[in-house]
Scaffold this active site. Structure first.
Site, PDB file in Angstrom:
ATOM      1  N   SER A 140       6.737   2.614   0.381  1.00  0.00           N
ATOM      2  CA  SER A 140       7.071   1.194   0.567  1.00  0.00           C
ATOM      3  C   SER A 140       7.775   0.909   1.882  1.00  0.00           C
ATOM      4  CB  SER A 140       7.948   0.723  -0.582  1.00  0.00           C
ATOM      5  OG  SER A 140       7.233   0.875  -1.787  1.00  0.00           O
ATOM      6  N   HIS A 198       6.530  -9.073 -11.005  1.00  0.00           N
ATOM      7  CA  HIS A 198       7.658  -9.769 -10.389  1.00  0.00           C
ATOM      8  C   HIS A 198       7.571 -11.279 -10.527  1.00  0.00           C
ATOM      9  CE1 HIS A 198       7.911  -5.873  -8.258  1.00  0.00           C
ATOM     10  NE2 HIS A 198       9.212  -6.120  -8.289  1.00  0.00           N
ATOM     11  N   CYS A 245       7.741  -5.588  -3.992  1.00  0.00           N
ATOM     12  CA  CYS A 245       6.607  -5.916  -4.857  1.00  0.00           C
ATOM     13  C   CYS A 245       5.309  -5.424  -4.239  1.00  0.00           C
ATOM     14  CB  CYS A 245       6.536  -7.437  -5.082  1.00  0.00           C
ATOM     15  SG  CYS A 245       5.074  -7.918  -6.018  1.00  0.00           S
TER      16      CYS A 245
END
Lengths: 374, 587
Positions: free
Chosen positions: B308, B351, B364
């Protein structure tokens, strides 16, 4: 027996005396330089080798004049006795000798240690000469002669072992025989026989040699092998002489000796030290002294009034010359390392004395060349 | 007859004199110069005195190394026949075989000393000195070696000195070095060896045949090597090492405005003091064969999917390419379907509606699948490579070869894989998975350039070095600000994935990441656990430090990597100086 007359003084061979005195003084100066401390003000003091040599020179000069005063006919008469004493001393040294570098050469009399071979070589010259005077060697060499003057002394010398004296004795035996009139036929035969026997004799010598002597021969034959650094020493001697160039580094400016790159710098390798400091010019000057000494000696032999004188003079000159050649040949790297001193130059008291005595005999013969037998 | 033979003898004598004369002439006149030189070489010996090596300092002028004498023991070969080899082996603590090997070597010259052992310390030397009289010809020599004050800390950067290798001696610059010389073999010591080394002094002395020194003929002082002030901060290094504990991984921190490396740790590290005096082969083998690979520089040499943390790139690309506005929302239901596959979000329940800020803060995945799809892989590739990924950063740390990572593109796939690009692969790439791999140092450089507005600098270890600008890739201020705010949110807002990095000293921003470990089964904390990433910077307004933390098998970045980053950043801002360091700095 002692007889001092005006003729003795008038005919005294000042040339020979002057030559050996000059060479000895040069030697003392060189001994001083060779043994000096490498750096001024270093701990320790100048070794007193040069002083000892001076003292020995004084003793030697006295001995020389004493020898000159004795009519050499007495040497003829006493030659065999000298020779017998010499042989006994050689045997004594084998039994009770003091060892130096693994060879038994020194006999210690308490107050003085000396090498019997130094006395013996002179006794040999006299005895062999007095033998030859009464023999005609033209046709053949008697076996008894070969035995008494060849094999026995050589055997004793080999046992020590003393390569230098061994070479000298063989050479003297040959030279004196030839000078006494050995025919060409026998000379040729002897050369052939000796050529054949060299490997055999060499073997005997080799078996009796100490390791250090073997190493020297190996090093000479092939410096690359160099079992104990002897090749290195020969090389250092060449470096010392070579670096002297034309005019030398100057007195007390040589480095090879004081810095100990040369072994035996004040004895066997004294010529290297001299040549380094005095160069080509000095070496030639020194050689001139020697060449005049030898030629003068040969002239003495020629002019001697009797056969004994001629042979003894020849023997003594030959002895000086052989030592000179073997020594300088070694330092110049053209002969194997055989530890013989340079006559009159090298440090060594008893050697100097014995050389002066021998020179005294030579002067004696020349001085009395006009005298008749009484 | 006699007179005739005397005459012959006379000529023989003269002939021999001529021969001797010729020989002397040959030695003294023809070869005189050669022998003069040889006699000079005989008596003069040149002794090199080692130059003190330049000291390596950290950015706060704390010395990291000390010059110490190291001793070696040699013996003059002419004495070896007198030596009791067993006793010698005992006091040197080496085997008799080793001594036999050294003594009986064929190429031993009779005048060059044989080196028996190197790298002895004071204690060993005093032992030897005490028994020296039993071993004629034994002597001790001194060289300058290094003590690495902080041991393992910073070992990968500082490196070590080692014996010159046979290959190095062929290098013309090093060819005059003695065969046992110590030169830099790793890290800064190696990289800046020629500058640190200095110029050895020379003492020309007169010696005698046994090598006794008699007098000094000439003396030239050694010139100390140049000191080097590194950009690294040993306090950060120390904090990092401490907070990693037993975990393996790395941390790279750079100054965004210049590319100076403020810290670089790769753990487990090695203690350069082990090598300081020429390493023993057993220690060396132990280090090389260690399963934990302490000699691997994980900051430069491990490449993994950035997870991420890569969303920073995707976000910037999306904003700059205007495929989405900051306010636009994407609905995350926990995953999206694509053909027969489902691409899930890490949060199973989803989310809900997320904008860019929230997407970064809560990481997310679905949001980034969507913008990744809009961008296409080639635009992602363009931004990633422009900001320093997919290529070596150019950091040099001898003898480490930096890896280049991989940023895929359609062209890459066609050329290397002979296949077309699939949308699913874009999804994976958007969240830093799939083909994408990066090294920790690349991620630090990338973050630094995002923070400074798009300038990619070559990372350097030298303080105040002129920055080497590789590329200037303009990122708009608005984008930059938005991303910074979002990354601050990751640490400082409720719901952020790296709350554990929140600091009371300064405001930290960051982004977590997870490199999935492909495995059959997962055991918590075990070696199949995922690798944790965390990129961080501080302060959020006007960042002074940007870093990457990578923890092998660290699980989630927020849990393991973020606290380490926090400790490192706090160490940077606190700059505590211990008494010892002040003392060292003075000396």
């Amino acid at each position: 027996m002692l007889k001092i007359d005006r003729r003795l003084i008038k005919n005294f061979d000042w040339v020979t005396f002057g030559l050996i005195l000059a060479i000895t003084l040069i030697g003392i100066a060189t001994i001083y330089s060779a043994t000096r401390l490498p750096v001024e003000g270093m701990d320790g003091s100048q070794p007193d080798f040069y002083l000892k040599q001076m003292l020995w020179l004084c003793i030697s000069i006295i001995a020389l004049f004493a020898v000159v005063m004795i009519d050499y006919v007495w040497f003829y008469r006493l030659a065999y006795i000298f020779y017998a004493i010499g042989l006994i001393l050689l045997i004594a040294v084998l039994i009770a000798g003091k060892s130096s570098l693994g060879a038994q050469r020194w006999l210690n009399l308490g107050f003085i240690a000396f090498q019997p071979s130094e006395f013996f070589r002179l006794a040999f010259i006299m005895a062999f000469s007095s033998y030859l005077v009464n023999k005609n060697l033209y046709e053949r060499i008697p076996l008894s002669c070969v035995f008494v003057f060849g094999i026995i002394p050589l055997f004793l010398i080999i046992l020590q072992p003393d390569l230098g004296t061994g070479i000298l004795l063989i050479s003297l035996f040959v030279i004196l025989s030839v000078m006494r009139g050995l025919s060409r036929k026998i000379i040729t035969l002897a050369v052939i026989v000796s050529l054949i026997s060299i490997p055999f004799l060499g073997h005997i010598f080799w078996e009796n040699m100490k390791d250090y002597q073997k190493n020297r021969l190996i090093a000479f034959a092939d410096p690359e092998v160099d079992p104990s650094g002897i090749g290195y020493h020969i090389n250092q001697s060449k470096v010392a002489i070579g670096s002297g160039s034309f005019i030398g580094k100057g007195y007390l400016k040589g480095t090879q000796g004081p810095l100990r790159f040369l072994p035996e710098k004040h004895t066997d390798f004294i010529f290297s030290v001299f040549s380094e400091e005095w160069g080509f010019l000095g070496s030639m000057a020194l050689f001139s002294l020697y060449i005049v000494l030898f030629l003068r000696g040969l002239d003495t032999a020629k002019k001697a009034k009797d056969e004994f004188g001629k042979l003894v003079a020849t023997g003594i000159v030959s002895m000086f010359f052989i030592y000179f050649l073997v020594n300088t040949g070694m330092t110049l790297g053209i002969m194997p390392v055989v530890g013989v001193p340079l006559p009159f130059m090298s440090y060594g008291g008893t050697a100097l004395l014995s050389n002066f005595v021998a020179a005294g005999v030579l002067i004696n013969i020349r001085t009395r060349r006009f005298e008749l037998f009484y | 007859m006699f007179e005739k033979r005397i005459k012959i003898a006379t000529w023989v004598v003269i002939a021999i004199f001529v021969l001797l004369g010729v020989r002397i002439w040959h030695l003294q006149i023809i070869n005189g110069d050669k022998y003069r030189l040889m006699s000079e070489n005989n008596r003069l010996r040149i002794i090199k005195t080692p130059a003190p090596r330049g000291i390596i300092f950290d950015r706060n002028n704390i010395p990291l190394v000390k010059n110490i004498p190291v001793f070696s023991v040699s013996i003059n070969p002419e004495n070896i026949s007198l030596i009791d080899r067993g006793a010698l082996a005992e006091i040197l603590a080496i085997s008799v075989d080793e001594i036999n090997d050294k003594f009986d070597k064929k190429d031993n010259s009779s005048f060059v000393p044989i080196k028996l052992k190197q790298g002895l310390g004071f204690v060993e030397v005093s032992k030897i000195e005490a028994r020296k009289s039993d071993f004629p010809g034994l002597f001790v020599e001194t060289e300058i070696g290094r003590e690495y004050i902080y041991g393992k800390t910073g070992g990968h950067v500082i490196g070590y000195l080692g014996k010159i290798t046979p290959d190095q001696i062929k290098n013309p610059e090093l060819k005059n070095f003695p065969p046992d010389a110590l030169i830099g073999q790793w890290g800064i010591e190696a990289l800046y060896d020629s500058s640190l080394r200095g110029t050895p002094g020379e003492r020309i002395i007169e010696v005698d045949a046994i090598g006794r020194e008699l007098r000094l003929v000439q003396h030239r002082q050694a010139v100390k090597g140049n000191d080097i002030i590194l950009s690294i901060d040993i306090n950060i290094q120390h904090a990092v090492e401490e907070s990693f504990g037993e975990k393996a991984g790395s941390l790279v921190a750079v100054k965004p405005s210049t590319g100076e490396i403020l810290a670089l740790e790769s753990l487990p590290s090695f203690d350069p003091n082990l090598f300081a005096s020429g390493v023993m082969s057993a220690d060396w083998r132990a280090l090389i064969e260690d399963k934990k690979k302490p000699m691997l520089n994980r900051a430069l040499q491990s490449q993994y999917p950035p997870g991420s943390t890569f969303k920073i790139i995707t976000a910037i690309a999306a904003l700059e390419e205007k495929v989405i506005t900051p306010e636009a929302k994407v609905y995350c239901s926990g995953g999206i379907s694509f053909g027969k596959w489902t691409f899930g979000c890490w949060k199973k329940g989803g989310h809900g509606s997320v904008n860019l800020h929230k997407a970064l803060v809560e990481s997310c995945d679905v949001y980034f699948y969507e913008v990744g799809k809009r961008l296409g892989i080639d635009r992602i590739h363009k931004y990633a490579t422009s900001l320093g990924l997919g290529q070596p950063t150019g950091v040099s740390l001898y003898p480490i070869k930096e890896r280049s990572g991989l940023i895929p593109s359609t062209i890459w796939k066609k050329e290397k894989r002979k296949q077309q690009w699939y949308l699913g692969e874009t999804y994976n790439a958007s969240i830093g998975q799939g083909y994408v791999t990066t090294t920790p140092v690349q991620m630090a450089v990338m973050l630094a350039s995002v923070l400074n507005g798009g300038n990619v600098y070559t990372p350097t270890f030298i303080k105040d070095a002129t920055p080497n600008l590789v590329r200037s890739f303009k990122i708009s201020d608005a984008t930059s600000r938005l991303v910074k705010e979002a990354l601050s949110g990751v640490v400082n807002e409720a719901g952020g994935t790296a709350r554990s990095a929140h600091s009371s000293i300064t405001i930290i921003g960051g982004k977590t990441g997870t490199a999935q470990v492909v495995s059959k089964g997962k055991e918590a904390g075990g070696r199949f656990n995922d690798h944790a990433w965390f990129v961080a910077f501080a302060p959020v307004e006007n960042p002074e430090i940007a870093m990457t933390v990578f923890v092998e098998h660290g699980g989630h970045g927020g849990a393991t990597a973020a606290p380490i980053a926090k400790k490192a950043i706090e160490a940077y801002f606190k700059k505590p100086k211990t008494e010892q360091q002040k003392q060292n700095a003075k000396n």
